[in-house]
Design a protein around this motif. Sequence first.
Motif, mmCIF file in Angstrom:
data_model
loop_
_atom_site.group_PDB
_atom_site.id
_atom_site.type_symbol
_atom_site.label_atom_id
_atom_site.label_comp_id
_atom_site.label_asym_id
_atom_site.label_seq_id
_atom_site.Cartn_x
_atom_site.Cartn_y
_atom_site.Cartn_z
ATOM 1 N N ARG A 163 57.653 133.820 84.991
ATOM 2 C CA ARG A 163 57.054 133.679 83.663
ATOM 3 C C ARG A 163 55.545 133.516 83.771
ATOM 4 O O ARG A 163 54.783 134.020 82.944
ATOM 5 C CB ARG A 163 57.670 132.465 82.951
ATOM 6 C CG ARG A 163 57.304 132.363 81.474
ATOM 7 C CD ARG A 163 58.143 131.319 80.780
ATOM 8 N NE ARG A 163 57.960 131.361 79.336
ATOM 9 C CZ ARG A 163 58.649 130.625 78.464
ATOM 10 N NH1 ARG A 163 59.599 129.803 78.914
ATOM 11 N NH2 ARG A 163 58.422 130.713 77.168
ATOM 12 N N SER B 234 57.437 125.315 82.217
ATOM 13 C CA SER B 234 58.649 126.122 82.077
ATOM 14 C C SER B 234 59.897 125.484 82.664
ATOM 15 O O SER B 234 61.008 125.936 82.368
ATOM 16 C CB SER B 234 58.436 127.485 82.750
ATOM 17 O OG SER B 234 57.346 128.173 82.191
ATOM 18 N N PRO C 48 63.093 123.161 83.377
ATOM 19 C CA PRO C 48 63.990 122.390 82.507
ATOM 20 C C PRO C 48 63.881 120.890 82.793
ATOM 21 O O PRO C 48 63.372 120.481 83.834
ATOM 22 C CB PRO C 48 65.370 122.925 82.886
ATOM 23 C CG PRO C 48 65.225 123.397 84.292
ATOM 24 C CD PRO C 48 63.833 123.934 84.394
ATOM 25 N N GLU C 49 64.372 120.118 81.855
ATOM 26 C CA GLU C 49 64.329 118.662 82.003
ATOM 27 C C GLU C 49 65.071 118.237 83.274
ATOM 28 O O GLU C 49 66.138 118.757 83.602
ATOM 29 C CB GLU C 49 64.988 117.998 80.786
ATOM 30 C CG GLU C 49 64.871 116.492 80.767
ATOM 31 C CD GLU C 49 65.405 115.885 79.484
ATOM 32 O OE1 GLU C 49 65.189 114.683 79.261
ATOM 33 O OE2 GLU C 49 66.037 116.621 78.691
ATOM 34 N N PRO D 226 60.452 117.496 76.765
ATOM 35 C CA PRO D 226 60.874 118.900 76.930
ATOM 36 C C PRO D 226 60.518 119.775 75.737
ATOM 37 O O PRO D 226 60.061 120.910 75.904
ATOM 38 C CB PRO D 226 62.378 118.780 77.132
ATOM 39 C CG PRO D 226 62.560 117.449 77.780
ATOM 40 C CD PRO D 226 61.545 116.558 77.130
ATOM 41 N N ARG D 227 60.708 119.269 74.527
ATOM 42 C CA ARG D 227 60.379 120.070 73.341
ATOM 43 C C ARG D 227 58.875 120.332 73.273
ATOM 44 O O ARG D 227 58.443 121.438 72.912
ATOM 45 C CB ARG D 227 60.847 119.368 72.066
ATOM 46 C CG ARG D 227 60.440 120.106 70.795
ATOM 47 C CD ARG D 227 60.916 119.377 69.558
ATOM 48 N NE ARG D 227 62.353 119.536 69.393
ATOM 49 C CZ ARG D 227 63.083 118.845 68.511
ATOM 50 N NH1 ARG D 227 62.492 117.928 67.746
ATOM 51 N NH2 ARG D 227 64.377 119.056 68.412
ATOM 52 N N ARG E 41 56.854 120.711 75.708
ATOM 53 C CA ARG E 41 56.523 121.756 76.682
ATOM 54 C C ARG E 41 56.917 123.135 76.153
ATOM 55 O O ARG E 41 56.185 124.113 76.336
ATOM 56 C CB ARG E 41 57.223 121.473 78.012
ATOM 57 C CG ARG E 41 56.767 120.174 78.654
ATOM 58 C CD ARG E 41 57.380 119.971 80.032
ATOM 59 N NE ARG E 41 57.021 118.667 80.574
ATOM 60 C CZ ARG E 41 57.219 118.297 81.821
ATOM 61 N NH1 ARG E 41 57.793 119.130 82.668
ATOM 62 N NH2 ARG E 41 56.865 117.105 82.246
ATOM 63 N N ARG E 42 58.063 123.205 75.498
ATOM 64 C CA ARG E 42 58.482 124.488 74.930
ATOM 65 C C ARG E 42 57.518 124.931 73.829
ATOM 66 O O ARG E 42 57.193 126.125 73.709
ATOM 67 C CB ARG E 42 59.914 124.388 74.385
ATOM 68 C CG ARG E 42 60.975 124.174 75.459
ATOM 69 C CD ARG E 42 62.365 124.410 74.907
ATOM 70 N NE ARG E 42 62.735 123.485 73.842
ATOM 71 C CZ ARG E 42 63.333 122.316 74.032
ATOM 72 N NH1 ARG E 42 63.620 121.900 75.264
ATOM 73 N NH2 ARG E 42 63.651 121.548 73.005
ATOM 74 N N LEU F 157 54.346 126.281 75.471
ATOM 75 C CA LEU F 157 54.538 127.641 75.972
ATOM 76 C C LEU F 157 54.590 128.654 74.828
ATOM 77 O O LEU F 157 54.033 129.752 74.935
ATOM 78 C CB LEU F 157 55.828 127.715 76.787
ATOM 79 C CG LEU F 157 55.745 127.206 78.221
ATOM 80 C CD1 LEU F 157 57.138 127.146 78.833
ATOM 81 C CD2 LEU F 157 54.843 128.086 79.063
ATOM 82 N N ALA F 158 55.249 128.285 73.743
ATOM 83 C CA ALA F 158 55.306 129.187 72.591
ATOM 84 C C ALA F 158 53.910 129.443 72.044
ATOM 85 O O ALA F 158 53.558 130.578 71.694
ATOM 86 C CB ALA F 158 56.209 128.593 71.510
ATOM 87 N N THR G 218 58.894 129.209 66.024
ATOM 88 C CA THR G 218 59.165 128.121 66.965
ATOM 89 C C THR G 218 59.961 127.011 66.296
ATOM 90 O O THR G 218 60.912 126.469 66.878
ATOM 91 C CB THR G 218 57.850 127.549 67.527
ATOM 92 O OG1 THR G 218 57.113 128.600 68.168
ATOM 93 C CG2 THR G 218 58.112 126.435 68.521
ATOM 94 N N GLU H 151 63.687 125.642 67.362
ATOM 95 C CA GLU H 151 63.881 124.237 67.727
ATOM 96 C C GLU H 151 64.708 123.467 66.708
ATOM 97 O O GLU H 151 65.106 122.327 66.961
ATOM 98 C CB GLU H 151 62.512 123.546 67.891
ATOM 99 C CG GLU H 151 61.676 124.065 69.052
ATOM 100 C CD GLU H 151 62.270 123.712 70.398
ATOM 101 O OE1 GLU H 151 63.064 122.743 70.468
ATOM 102 O OE2 GLU H 151 61.965 124.394 71.388
#
Length: 211
Positions: free
Chosen positions: A34, A73, A75-76, A158-159, A161-162, A165-166, A176, A180
């Motif tokens: 990624r 990127s 995961p938790e 975690p959210r 970070r997502r 990235l978005a 987004t 979510e």
Amino acid sequence: MARASAAVIADIVGSRDLADRSAAQEHVLHAFERAEVHAPAAVPAYAAVGDEFQAVYASVEHAVVATTVVGLSLPEGLELRFGIGVGEDRVVDATGTVPIRDGSAWWRAREAIDHVKQAQRSGRSRATTGFVPDGGSEEKAVRGLLLLRDHVVSGMRPRDRRIALAGLEEVPQARTAEAEGIRQSAVSQSWHRSGAAAVVEMLRQLEGARS
């Protein structure tokens, strides 16, 4: 004279405690893939000995971008340490499936990641990235940048970070929010509160630097 390369060594924190180490390695390699969109590697990341990964970038800037995207990127429950070293990169044995690389960039990357490990074990630091240059004047600036980056990213949920990235990938906040399952206002709040806006701006500044 050949231009110096930025070698990156990454290893999984607490790999022995993972329930599925094979799946964890796949997640790491996917995260590096990624990152290729934002910072193409001179030598794309590959699994080395044990739970270690290696890659080579044409500049320190691209190494910083790549390791940031990788960190965002994952995961938790999955975390990496990084060592970035600047210097010579060369192949010393190409007979195996994965070429064996050597040179001053790798010696410095190893020194950098070993320093991070020692600092974490002693409780002196929570930084996850070490940096050893080739004698250039940028050492203190890069180390300071990485220290702040590690602090911000490690504090993200975690959210968050997502969402970061978005934003980096220019996904509209409305989309987004839908992905979510939250309101767009919550995405906006996370974007600013978590430090995502500052991290993404840093990445955009570095993406086009010294490719």
